[in-house]
Design a protein around this motif. Structure first.
Motif, mmCIF file in Angstrom:
data_model
loop_
_atom_site.group_PDB
_atom_site.id
_atom_site.type_symbol
_atom_site.label_atom_id
_atom_site.label_comp_id
_atom_site.label_asym_id
_atom_site.label_seq_id
_atom_site.Cartn_x
_atom_site.Cartn_y
_atom_site.Cartn_z
ATOM 1 N N LYS A 4 0.827 -1.198 0.000
ATOM 2 C CA LYS A 4 0.000 0.000 0.000
ATOM 3 C C LYS A 4 0.864 1.252 0.000
ATOM 4 N N SER A 5 1.856 1.289 0.874
ATOM 5 C CA SER A 5 2.761 2.435 0.942
ATOM 6 C C SER A 5 3.558 2.571 -0.341
ATOM 7 N N PHE A 6 4.048 1.434 -0.849
ATOM 8 C CA PHE A 6 4.820 1.416 -2.092
ATOM 9 C C PHE A 6 3.997 2.009 -3.230
ATOM 10 N N ASN A 7 2.736 1.568 -3.357
ATOM 11 C CA ASN A 7 1.882 2.021 -4.455
ATOM 12 C C ASN A 7 1.577 3.509 -4.370
ATOM 13 N N LYS A 8 1.348 4.019 -3.155
ATOM 14 C CA LYS A 8 1.056 5.442 -2.995
ATOM 15 C C LYS A 8 2.262 6.294 -3.376
ATOM 16 N N LYS A 9 3.438 5.900 -2.915
ATOM 17 C CA LYS A 9 4.657 6.633 -3.273
ATOM 18 C C LYS A 9 4.895 6.569 -4.780
ATOM 19 N N GLN A 10 4.712 5.394 -5.335
ATOM 20 C CA GLN A 10 4.930 5.202 -6.765
ATOM 21 C C GLN A 10 4.015 6.115 -7.574
ATOM 22 N N GLN A 11 2.734 6.159 -7.229
ATOM 23 C CA GLN A 11 1.781 6.995 -7.942
ATOM 24 C C GLN A 11 2.128 8.471 -7.821
ATOM 25 N N PHE A 12 2.604 8.865 -6.635
ATOM 26 C CA PHE A 12 2.979 10.254 -6.390
ATOM 27 C C PHE A 12 4.078 10.699 -7.348
ATOM 28 N N PRO A 67 34.405 7.181 -17.635
ATOM 29 C CA PRO A 67 34.029 6.473 -18.875
ATOM 30 C C PRO A 67 34.130 4.958 -18.797
ATOM 31 N N GLN A 68 34.747 4.408 -17.741
ATOM 32 C CA GLN A 68 34.823 2.954 -17.583
ATOM 33 C C GLN A 68 33.763 2.418 -16.628
ATOM 34 N N LEU A 69 32.880 3.297 -16.195
ATOM 35 C CA LEU A 69 31.872 2.948 -15.197
ATOM 36 C C LEU A 69 30.698 2.192 -15.818
ATOM 37 N N SER A 70 30.193 1.212 -15.059
ATOM 38 C CA SER A 70 28.909 0.567 -15.349
ATOM 39 C C SER A 70 27.978 0.864 -14.184
ATOM 40 N N GLY A 71 26.717 1.145 -14.492
ATOM 41 C CA GLY A 71 25.821 1.533 -13.421
ATOM 42 C C GLY A 71 24.412 1.040 -13.599
ATOM 43 N N THR A 72 23.735 0.871 -12.457
ATOM 44 C CA THR A 72 22.331 0.489 -12.425
ATOM 45 C C THR A 72 21.568 1.543 -11.644
ATOM 46 N N GLY A 73 20.502 2.035 -12.221
ATOM 47 C CA GLY A 73 19.606 2.935 -11.517
ATOM 48 C C GLY A 73 18.367 2.188 -11.084
ATOM 49 N N LEU A 74 17.981 2.358 -9.818
ATOM 50 C CA LEU A 74 16.788 1.682 -9.289
ATOM 51 C C LEU A 74 15.818 2.720 -8.755
ATOM 52 N N ASP A 75 14.549 2.570 -9.125
ATOM 53 C CA ASP A 75 13.518 3.489 -8.644
ATOM 54 C C ASP A 75 12.201 2.720 -8.590
ATOM 55 N N PHE A 76 11.271 3.196 -7.753
ATOM 56 C CA PHE A 76 9.978 2.514 -7.716
ATOM 57 C C PHE A 76 8.961 3.123 -8.664
ATOM 58 N N SER A 77 9.305 4.238 -9.313
ATOM 59 C CA SER A 77 8.389 4.915 -10.217
ATOM 60 C C SER A 77 8.639 4.494 -11.658
ATOM 61 N N ALA A 78 7.655 3.828 -12.250
ATOM 62 C CA ALA A 78 7.786 3.390 -13.642
ATOM 63 C C ALA A 78 7.939 4.574 -14.585
ATOM 64 N N GLU A 79 7.265 5.676 -14.291
ATOM 65 C CA GLU A 79 7.339 6.837 -15.166
ATOM 66 C C GLU A 79 8.687 7.543 -15.056
ATOM 67 N N ARG A 93 26.076 0.683 -20.855
ATOM 68 C CA ARG A 93 26.801 0.825 -19.589
ATOM 69 C C ARG A 93 25.855 1.149 -18.438
ATOM 70 N N LEU A 94 24.764 1.834 -18.740
ATOM 71 C CA LEU A 94 23.773 2.170 -17.732
ATOM 72 C C LEU A 94 22.469 1.446 -18.026
ATOM 73 N N ILE A 95 21.868 0.893 -16.979
ATOM 74 C CA ILE A 95 20.549 0.280 -17.103
ATOM 75 C C ILE A 95 19.682 0.780 -15.955
ATOM 76 N N TYR A 96 18.370 0.686 -16.143
ATOM 77 C CA TYR A 96 17.430 1.191 -15.148
ATOM 78 C C TYR A 96 16.398 0.119 -14.831
ATOM 79 N N LEU A 97 16.188 -0.116 -13.524
ATOM 80 C CA LEU A 97 15.292 -1.172 -13.061
ATOM 81 C C LEU A 97 14.298 -0.615 -12.051
ATOM 82 N N GLN A 98 13.117 -1.214 -12.010
ATOM 83 C CA GLN A 98 12.122 -0.855 -11.008
ATOM 84 C C GLN A 98 12.260 -1.796 -9.816
ATOM 85 N N GLY A 99 12.200 -1.248 -8.613
ATOM 86 C CA GLY A 99 12.335 -2.097 -7.445
ATOM 87 C C GLY A 99 12.180 -1.332 -6.149
#
Length: 212
Positions: A4-12, A67-79, A93-99
């Protein structure tokens, strides 16, 4: 974080995503990210994680600077992630995941560094976040925590800004979160006004497999 908390934050944050960069990051966030880079130390070919990555502005700057960096971005907002992927100049080199920051979908010791800028104030269970950060950090890895700090009588203040509110933590409470998670505080540094960077490190392993 509960569903419930996750969904409210995500929608916000989903609602804000398309206008987020126009409102917040045009000058203020860029200035903070630029100052942050002065304190960042990474090994060769680092693998890093950005928690609460939003539209990906910090990862973009880090990937340009390292320039040699690999990175992952994580966020709970799909948008937010949709915006980050559309503007990803450093793929693959960069990827983005929801979590969920309280249950990171990564193996132990996966990252050389973890970044969290201007989103820790939104997390309802900060101890869980620190525990997960400690788990996914390599021995010797660093955690860069950037958030506003407000000097008040109490160590914590909750403000009803977003669903569940936001909380501000003193340097002492940040250090305590780190100790509980097995991380050592290396120092506190003001980046811009009341925006404070705290750097934590994960203990290195000795030849016998012990930490120090």
């Amino acid at each position: 974080m509960t569903n419930k908390s996750f969904n409210k934050k995500q929608q916000f944050f989903d609602i804000w995503a398309s206008r987020y960069d126009l409102i917040f990051t045009s000058v203020f966030y860029q200035a903070i990210h630029k100052r942050l880079l002065e304190y960042v130390q990474l090994p060769d070919y680092p693998n890093i994680l950005d928690l609460g990555c939003g539209t990906g502005k910090l990862l973009d700057r880090l990937a340009t600077h390292f320039p040699q960096l690999s990175g992952t971005g994580l966020d709970f907002s799909a948008e937010m992630l949709s915006q980050a992927r559309q503007n990803n100049r450093h793929h693959p080199r960069l990827i983005y995941l929801q979590g969920d920051v309280e249950a990171l979908p990564f193996v132990d010791g996966q990252f050389d560094a973890v970044f969290n800028t201007l989103s820790f104030i939104h997390y309802p269970n900060p101890e869980k976040v620190f525990s997960e950060v400690s788990r996914v950090l390599q021995p010797g890895g660093k955690f860069y925590l950037v958030d506003p700090i407000i000097k008040i009588k109490a160590d914590t203040q909750q403000v009803p800004f977003s669903p569940g509110g936001i909380k501000f933590y003193s340097p002492e409470i940040r250090e305590n979160f780190g100790r509980q998670a097995g991380l050592s505080c290396e120092g506190h540094y003001y980046l811009l006004g009341w925006i404070l960077l705290t750097i934590f490190s994960c203990p290195k392993l000795t030849p016998l497999g012990l930490t120090h």
